[in-house]
Scaffold this motif. Structure first.
Motif, PDB file in Angstrom:
ATOM      1  N   PHE A  29      93.854  42.748  43.526  1.00 29.95           N
ATOM      2  CA  PHE A  29      93.544  43.509  42.328  1.00 29.95           C
ATOM      3  C   PHE A  29      92.279  44.306  42.611  1.00 29.95           C
ATOM      4  O   PHE A  29      91.369  43.804  43.290  1.00 29.95           O
ATOM      5  N   GLY A  30      92.235  45.491  42.072  1.00 26.93           N
ATOM      6  CA  GLY A  30      90.993  46.253  42.153  1.00 26.93           C
ATOM      7  C   GLY A  30      91.071  47.516  42.987  1.00 26.93           C
ATOM      8  O   GLY A  30      90.156  48.332  42.945  1.00 26.93           O
ATOM      9  N   GLY A  31      92.143  47.675  43.766  1.00 25.67           N
ATOM     10  CA  GLY A  31      92.309  48.907  44.537  1.00 25.67           C
ATOM     11  C   GLY A  31      91.174  49.148  45.510  1.00 25.67           C
ATOM     12  O   GLY A  31      90.927  48.341  46.401  1.00 25.67           O
ATOM     13  N   LYS A  32      90.450  50.258  45.298  1.00 22.60           N
ATOM     14  CA  LYS A  32      89.383  50.622  46.244  1.00 22.60           C
ATOM     15  C   LYS A  32      88.155  49.746  46.091  1.00 22.60           C
ATOM     16  O   LYS A  32      87.244  49.784  46.931  1.00 22.60           O
ATOM     17  N   LYS A  33      88.094  49.013  44.981  1.00 22.90           N
ATOM     18  CA  LYS A  33      87.010  48.031  44.818  1.00 22.90           C
ATOM     19  C   LYS A  33      87.652  46.671  44.633  1.00 22.90           C
ATOM     20  O   LYS A  33      87.712  46.138  43.520  1.00 22.90           O
ATOM     21  N   PRO A  34      88.165  46.112  45.723  1.00 21.27           N
ATOM     22  CA  PRO A  34      88.955  44.882  45.574  1.00 21.27           C
ATOM     23  C   PRO A  34      88.146  43.763  44.928  1.00 21.27           C
ATOM     24  O   PRO A  34      87.014  43.514  45.315  1.00 21.27           O
ATOM     25  N   ARG A  35      88.749  43.152  43.909  1.00 21.00           N
ATOM     26  CA  ARG A  35      87.999  42.095  43.214  1.00 21.00           C
ATOM     27  C   ARG A  35      88.708  40.743  43.259  1.00 21.00           C
ATOM     28  O   ARG A  35      88.114  39.718  42.918  1.00 21.00           O
ATOM     29  N   ALA A  36      89.973  40.733  43.698  1.00 19.90           N
ATOM     30  CA  ALA A  36      90.660  39.442  43.801  1.00 19.90           C
ATOM     31  C   ALA A  36      91.804  39.513  44.797  1.00 19.90           C
ATOM     32  O   ALA A  36      92.445  40.560  44.945  1.00 19.90           O
ATOM     33  N   ILE A  37      92.020  38.393  45.480  1.00 22.53           N
ATOM     34  CA  ILE A  37      93.227  38.201  46.287  1.00 22.53           C
ATOM     35  C   ILE A  37      94.136  37.310  45.458  1.00 22.53           C
ATOM     36  O   ILE A  37      93.686  36.275  44.930  1.00 22.53           O
ATOM     37  N   ILE A  38      95.374  37.719  45.333  1.00 25.18           N
ATOM     38  CA  ILE A  38      96.290  36.983  44.460  1.00 25.18           C
ATOM     39  C   ILE A  38      97.617  36.699  45.160  1.00 25.18           C
ATOM     40  O   ILE A  38      97.992  37.395  46.101  1.00 25.18           O
ATOM     41  N   ALA A  39      98.294  35.673  44.650  1.00 22.88           N
ATOM     42  CA  ALA A  39      99.708  35.497  44.972  1.00 22.88           C
ATOM     43  C   ALA A  39     100.470  36.094  43.801  1.00 22.88           C
ATOM     44  O   ALA A  39     100.218  35.725  42.641  1.00 22.88           O
ATOM     45  N   SER A  40     101.354  37.034  44.088  1.00 22.67           N
ATOM     46  CA  SER A  40     102.129  37.668  43.011  1.00 22.67           C
ATOM     47  C   SER A  40     103.204  36.711  42.526  1.00 22.67           C
ATOM     48  O   SER A  40     103.774  35.957  43.312  1.00 22.67           O
ATOM     49  N   VAL A  41     103.494  36.800  41.247  1.00 26.59           N
ATOM     50  CA  VAL A  41     104.511  35.946  40.632  1.00 26.59           C
ATOM     51  C   VAL A  41     105.611  36.839  40.075  1.00 26.59           C
ATOM     52  O   VAL A  41     105.334  37.870  39.447  1.00 26.59           O
ATOM     53  N   GLN A  42     106.858  36.433  40.338  1.00 30.22           N
ATOM     54  CA  GLN A  42     107.998  37.208  39.845  1.00 30.22           C
ATOM     55  C   GLN A  42     107.997  37.205  38.314  1.00 30.22           C
ATOM     56  O   GLN A  42     107.966  36.123  37.703  1.00 30.22           O
ATOM     57  N   THR A  84     100.259  40.696  34.031  1.00 32.01           N
ATOM     58  CA  THR A  84     100.668  40.800  35.437  1.00 32.01           C
ATOM     59  C   THR A  84     100.574  39.394  36.018  1.00 32.01           C
ATOM     60  O   THR A  84      99.485  38.957  36.398  1.00 32.01           O
ATOM     61  N   PRO A  85     101.698  38.673  36.023  1.00 30.54           N
ATOM     62  CA  PRO A  85     101.594  37.269  36.424  1.00 30.54           C
ATOM     63  C   PRO A  85     101.140  37.105  37.873  1.00 30.54           C
ATOM     64  O   PRO A  85     101.633  37.805  38.764  1.00 30.54           O
ATOM     65  N   HIS A  86     100.209  36.198  38.065  1.00 32.52           N
ATOM     66  CA  HIS A  86      99.647  36.000  39.409  1.00 32.52           C
ATOM     67  C   HIS A  86      98.908  34.667  39.456  1.00 32.52           C
ATOM     68  O   HIS A  86      98.569  34.093  38.425  1.00 32.52           O
ATOM     69  N   VAL A  87      98.656  34.236  40.688  1.00 32.44           N
ATOM     70  CA  VAL A  87      97.756  33.102  40.914  1.00 32.44           C
ATOM     71  C   VAL A  87      96.596  33.650  41.735  1.00 32.44           C
ATOM     72  O   VAL A  87      96.806  34.177  42.841  1.00 32.44           O
ATOM     73  N   THR A  88      95.389  33.560  41.186  1.00 40.45           N
ATOM     74  CA  THR A  88      94.228  34.070  41.926  1.00 40.45           C
ATOM     75  C   THR A  88      93.875  33.093  43.045  1.00 40.45           C
ATOM     76  O   THR A  88      93.738  31.887  42.815  1.00 40.45           O
ATOM     77  N   LEU A  89      93.732  33.628  44.250  1.00 38.88           N
ATOM     78  CA  LEU A  89      93.361  32.797  45.401  1.00 38.88           C
ATOM     79  C   LEU A  89      91.887  32.959  45.752  1.00 38.88           C
ATOM     80  O   LEU A  89      91.258  32.037  46.267  1.00 38.88           O
ATOM     81  N   ALA A  90      91.351  34.149  45.504  1.00 45.21           N
ATOM     82  CA  ALA A  90      89.932  34.379  45.806  1.00 45.21           C
ATOM     83  C   ALA A  90      89.396  35.464  44.895  1.00 45.21           C
ATOM     84  O   ALA A  90      90.121  36.389  44.521  1.00 45.21           O
ATOM     85  N   ARG A  91      88.145  35.326  44.531  1.00 47.28           N
ATOM     86  CA  ARG A  91      87.449  36.403  43.834  1.00 47.28           C
ATOM     87  C   ARG A  91      86.525  37.064  44.852  1.00 47.28           C
ATOM     88  O   ARG A  91      85.915  36.384  45.685  1.00 47.28           O
ATOM     89  N   LEU A  92      86.458  38.389  44.784  1.00 45.05           N
ATOM     90  CA  LEU A  92      85.742  39.143  45.810  1.00 45.05           C
ATOM     91  C   LEU A  92      84.538  39.855  45.221  1.00 45.05           C
ATOM     92  O   LEU A  92      84.594  40.331  44.086  1.00 45.05           O
ATOM     93  N   ARG A  93      83.512  39.903  46.013  1.00 46.23           N
ATOM     94  CA  ARG A  93      82.351  40.703  45.624  1.00 46.23           C
ATOM     95  C   ARG A  93      81.949  41.550  46.827  1.00 46.23           C
ATOM     96  O   ARG A  93      81.719  41.010  47.908  1.00 46.23           O
ATOM     97  N   ASP A  94      81.879  42.844  46.641  1.00 49.85           N
ATOM     98  CA  ASP A  94      81.504  43.773  47.714  1.00 49.85           C
ATOM     99  C   ASP A  94      82.342  43.550  48.979  1.00 49.85           C
ATOM    100  O   ASP A  94      81.825  43.657  50.093  1.00 49.85           O
ATOM    101  N   ALA A  95      83.586  43.245  48.806  1.00 53.40           N
ATOM    102  CA  ALA A  95      84.434  43.035  49.986  1.00 53.40           C
ATOM    103  C   ALA A  95      84.860  44.386  50.554  1.00 53.40           C
ATOM    104  O   ALA A  95      85.020  45.365  49.811  1.00 53.40           O
ATOM    105  N   SER A  96      85.058  44.422  51.851  1.00 51.29           N
ATOM    106  CA  SER A  96      85.454  45.671  52.505  1.00 51.29           C
ATOM    107  C   SER A  96      86.946  45.920  52.281  1.00 51.29           C
ATOM    108  O   SER A  96      87.784  45.030  52.468  1.00 51.29           O
TER     109      SER A  96
END
Ligand code: 2AM
Length: 190
Positions: free
Chosen positions: A76-89, A118-130
């Motif tokens: 999530f977050g596009g050019k400013k990624p803020r989370a890594i998620i597992a997408s849910v159907q 937007t169903p999802h399971v958050t795996l990580a929250r990101l701060r200033d990630a590349s």
């Protein structure tokens, strides 16, 4: 004031599998496996009386059990990624359960959730990630196999007031009807 949300729990076996995907992004805060969940309706910080109303009205949910399928990894977050998620159907059963929670929360006077579900399971929250590192991460985990698990209840979780984050506590649980999801325990969706 408790901070509440309704959610579907992630079974331990699935959590263990997802936890293997941790690591590899600077500035990522990886969620502890016991805190993985699929948020249905974020409620936020509310007073005890409203919390009781929330817990009470959810008792009226009368829905069949179903399967949740994790389909892949994303961000999530596009050019400013803020989370890594597992997408849910977004299956009808899941969407309808979420929509019922939304209607119930509005019925007891809470403001409507403005964001699309937007169903999802958050795996990580990101701060200033590349952005590049995130893209690399997602491409190297391309082998993620779609996996399903049965859902026979949803829960009302609390988290630390006004702070969020785990540990999450199950304040109440609500069974779903029948065994539809249970017949195919942890079947691979592919
Ligand atoms: P997330 O997984 O996408 O971060 C508990 O905090 C859960 O509620 C989290 O899973 C989080 O979703 C979601 N959440 C936290 N703050 C929120 C907010 N302001 N609006 C909607 N959902 C929120």
């Amino acid at each position: 004031m408790p901070r509440l949300f309704t959610a579907i729990e992630v079974p331990k076996e699935i959590g263990t599998m997802l936890s293997m995907l941790r690591g590899g992004i600077h500035g990522a805060r990886w969620i502890d496996p016991e805190n993985y969940h699929l948020t249905l309706r974020f409620i936020g910080d509310i007073d005890d009386r409203t919390a009781n109303e929330v817990a009470g009205i959810l008792d009226f949910v009368e829905r069949p059990s179903f399967k949740v399928t994790l389909t892949g990894l994303g961000q999530f977050g596009g050019k400013k990624p803020r989370a890594i998620i597992a997408s849910v159907q977004p299956t009808p059963a899941l969407i309808e359960l979420q929509a019922e929670h939304e209607r119930m929360m509005q019925r007891i006077g809470l403001p409507a959730e403005g964001r699309r579900f937007t169903p999802h399971v958050t795996l990580a929250r990101l701060r200033d990630a590349s952005v590049i590192e995130v893209a690399d991460y997602l491409s190297t985990r391309g082998g993620f196999r779609s996996v399903s698990f049965p859902v026979s209840r949803f829960v009302l979780y609390s988290s630390r007031a006004s702070q969020g984050g785990g540990p999450y506590i199950v304040e109440a649980d609500y069974p779903l009807r029948g065994r539809a999801g249970l017949e195919q325990r942890y079947a691979n969706a592919m």
